[in-house]
Scaffold this motif. Structure first.
Motif, PDB file in Angstrom:
ATOM      1  N   GLU A 170       0.819  -1.217   0.000  1.00 54.03           N
ATOM      2  CA  GLU A 170       0.000   0.000   0.000  1.00 54.03           C
ATOM      3  C   GLU A 170       0.850   1.263   0.000  1.00 54.03           C
ATOM      4  O   GLU A 170       0.568   2.216  -0.726  1.00 54.03           O
ATOM      5  CB  GLU A 170      -0.921  -0.002   1.226  1.00 54.03           C
ATOM      6  CG  GLU A 170      -2.052  -1.009   1.165  1.00 54.03           C
ATOM      7  CD  GLU A 170      -3.082  -0.665   0.097  1.00 54.03           C
ATOM      8  OE1 GLU A 170      -3.313   0.535  -0.138  1.00 54.03           O
ATOM      9  OE2 GLU A 170      -3.651  -1.609  -0.499  1.00 54.03           O
ATOM     10  N   MET A 214       2.436   1.800  -3.456  1.00 57.65           N
ATOM     11  CA  MET A 214       1.434   2.228  -4.442  1.00 57.65           C
ATOM     12  C   MET A 214       0.971   3.658  -4.172  1.00 57.65           C
ATOM     13  O   MET A 214       0.721   4.420  -5.101  1.00 57.65           O
ATOM     14  CB  MET A 214       0.257   1.256  -4.452  1.00 57.65           C
ATOM     15  CG  MET A 214       0.590  -0.113  -5.028  1.00 57.65           C
ATOM     16  SD  MET A 214      -0.885  -1.135  -5.330  1.00 57.65           S
ATOM     17  CE  MET A 214      -1.419  -1.467  -3.635  1.00 57.65           C
ATOM     18  N   ASP A 215       0.885   4.027  -2.895  1.00 58.97           N
ATOM     19  CA  ASP A 215       0.475   5.395  -2.566  1.00 58.97           C
ATOM     20  C   ASP A 215       1.507   6.405  -3.061  1.00 58.97           C
ATOM     21  O   ASP A 215       1.152   7.477  -3.567  1.00 58.97           O
ATOM     22  CB  ASP A 215       0.279   5.545  -1.058  1.00 58.97           C
ATOM     23  CG  ASP A 215      -0.973   4.837  -0.557  1.00 58.97           C
ATOM     24  OD1 ASP A 215      -1.818   4.456  -1.393  1.00 58.97           O
ATOM     25  OD2 ASP A 215      -1.100   4.664   0.671  1.00 58.97           O
ATOM     26  N   GLU A 248       1.192   6.731  -6.761  1.00 59.40           N
ATOM     27  CA  GLU A 248       0.060   7.601  -7.077  1.00 59.40           C
ATOM     28  C   GLU A 248       0.436   9.066  -6.857  1.00 59.40           C
ATOM     29  O   GLU A 248       0.062   9.942  -7.657  1.00 59.40           O
ATOM     30  CB  GLU A 248      -1.143   7.229  -6.215  1.00 59.40           C
ATOM     31  CG  GLU A 248      -2.356   8.141  -6.375  1.00 59.40           C
ATOM     32  CD  GLU A 248      -2.966   8.099  -7.764  1.00 59.40           C
ATOM     33  OE1 GLU A 248      -3.745   9.020  -8.082  1.00 59.40           O
ATOM     34  OE2 GLU A 248      -2.681   7.152  -8.530  1.00 59.40           O
ATOM     35  N   ASN A 296      -0.143   0.132  -8.897  1.00 60.53           N
ATOM     36  CA  ASN A 296      -1.078   1.217  -8.581  1.00 60.53           C
ATOM     37  C   ASN A 296      -2.086   1.411  -9.710  1.00 60.53           C
ATOM     38  O   ASN A 296      -3.284   1.624  -9.463  1.00 60.53           O
ATOM     39  CB  ASN A 296      -0.311   2.505  -8.337  1.00 60.53           C
ATOM     40  CG  ASN A 296      -1.227   3.668  -7.987  1.00 60.53           C
ATOM     41  OD1 ASN A 296      -1.950   3.635  -7.007  1.00 60.53           O
ATOM     42  ND2 ASN A 296      -1.207   4.701  -8.820  1.00 60.53           N
ATOM     43  N   ARG A 343      -4.583  -1.227  -9.523  1.00 63.72           N
ATOM     44  CA  ARG A 343      -5.454  -0.996  -8.379  1.00 63.72           C
ATOM     45  C   ARG A 343      -6.597  -0.044  -8.755  1.00 63.72           C
ATOM     46  O   ARG A 343      -7.728  -0.220  -8.283  1.00 63.72           O
ATOM     47  CB  ARG A 343      -4.636  -0.432  -7.217  1.00 63.72           C
ATOM     48  CG  ARG A 343      -5.469  -0.018  -6.021  1.00 63.72           C
ATOM     49  CD  ARG A 343      -4.624   0.407  -4.825  1.00 63.72           C
ATOM     50  NE  ARG A 343      -3.839   1.590  -5.065  1.00 63.72           N
ATOM     51  CZ  ARG A 343      -3.282   2.333  -4.097  1.00 63.72           C
ATOM     52  NH1 ARG A 343      -3.429   1.965  -2.827  1.00 63.72           N
ATOM     53  NH2 ARG A 343      -2.564   3.397  -4.362  1.00 63.72           N
ATOM     54  N   HIS A 344      -6.296   0.940  -9.576  1.00 64.70           N
ATOM     55  CA  HIS A 344      -7.299   1.957  -9.889  1.00 64.70           C
ATOM     56  C   HIS A 344      -8.120   1.665 -11.147  1.00 64.70           C
ATOM     57  O   HIS A 344      -9.130   2.310 -11.395  1.00 64.70           O
ATOM     58  CB  HIS A 344      -6.621   3.325 -10.054  1.00 64.70           C
ATOM     59  CG  HIS A 344      -6.211   3.961  -8.758  1.00 64.70           C
ATOM     60  ND1 HIS A 344      -4.988   3.717  -8.174  1.00 64.70           N
ATOM     61  CD2 HIS A 344      -6.879   4.795  -7.919  1.00 64.70           C
ATOM     62  CE1 HIS A 344      -4.907   4.394  -7.040  1.00 64.70           C
ATOM     63  NE2 HIS A 344      -6.024   5.054  -6.857  1.00 64.70           N
TER      64      HIS A 344
END
Length: 253
Positions: free
Chosen positions: A187, A190-191, A194, A247, A250-251
């Protein structure tokens, strides 16, 4: 009613030599000949010439123009519709480019362009114009490039300092994350990927996830980008590439 080659050249703003060439290659053969053998063009010939010039203005090579105009399955009105769509798109693009130029001119007039010394002061030993010529050659005709140019033309020295400070802060946090053993699919990784995407979107141009995926691959395949990111921390370029892909999945999944 028919017209001489000289008259048609005058009407259309082309050379007599061009009309002779069009005749020689079968693109525009005049419908009539005078008793002396001179070319005479009908109204129908003028309509075809107009179509030829429209397509030429849009960048079509002559052999493609001939194939388009001689296709028996295409309604002549379809040519006009297609040309109208293409010309409208070109006009819109040119208007956007004109706006970008105007903004750049205004920025220069206001004196906010950085001097070479200021560039190095803000970016350390990384000159932000280092790859400017290559970028223009590769992407100069894209809206993404035009949007980036519009934005950066308005930035002051303080803006660039703030942008670089954000990059340095992000790099330090990402390097610490990699050193701590965080997986690219984690997480936190990936954050930060982003955050990387949003940084580019905020200051340069909008970056959809599919484009960000391409950037991630470039950060590994292009040695210059790889060196830039690996300088922040060993193995960071590949780690970032994988985090960007994770990421994006994920989106968009």
């Amino acid at each position: 009613m028919s017209y001489s080659v000289g008259q048609v050249a005058g009407f259309a703003g082309v050379t007599v030599r061009a009309l002779h060439h069009y005749d020689d290659i079968g693109l525009l053969a005049p419908s009539e000949r005078s008793h002396a053998g001179h070319r005479r063009y009908s109204d129908g010939d003028l309509e075809r010439l107009q179509q030829i010039l429209f397509y030429r203005e849009l960048g079509f090579p002559l052999d493609e123009v001939a194939a388009l105009l001689d296709d028996p399955d295409v309604d002549p009105r379809a040519h006009l519709r297609r040309q109208h769509e293409l010309l409208t798109a070109r006009i819109e693009k040119l208007q956007k480019m004109a706006t970008a130029v105007e903004q750049a001119m205004e920025a220069r007039k206001m004196g906010i362009n950085l001097t070479p010394e200021e560039r190095f002061e803000v970016f350390g030993d990384k000159d932000p114009q280092q790859y400017a010529e290559e970028a223009e050659q590769r992407w100069g005709d894209t809206e993404v490039y035009a949007e980036s140019q519009r934005r950066v033309a308005t930035y002051t020295k303080e803006d660039w300092k703030r942008i670089q400070a954000e990059v340095d802060d992000w790099g330090a946090r990402y390097a610490a994350l990699v050193a701590g053993g965080e997986q690219p699919s984690g997480e936190a990784a990936m954050d930060l990927a982003e955050e990387h995407r949003q940084h580019i979107s905020r200051y340069y141009f909008e970056v959809p996830y599919e484009m960000h995926r391409c950037f991630g691959e470039m950060y590994v395949s292009d040695e210059r980008f790889k060196a830039f990111y690996d300088a922040m921390g060993p193995g960071l370029a590949e780690h970032l590439r994988d985090a960007i892909l994770a990421n994006a999945d994920r989106h968009t999944s």
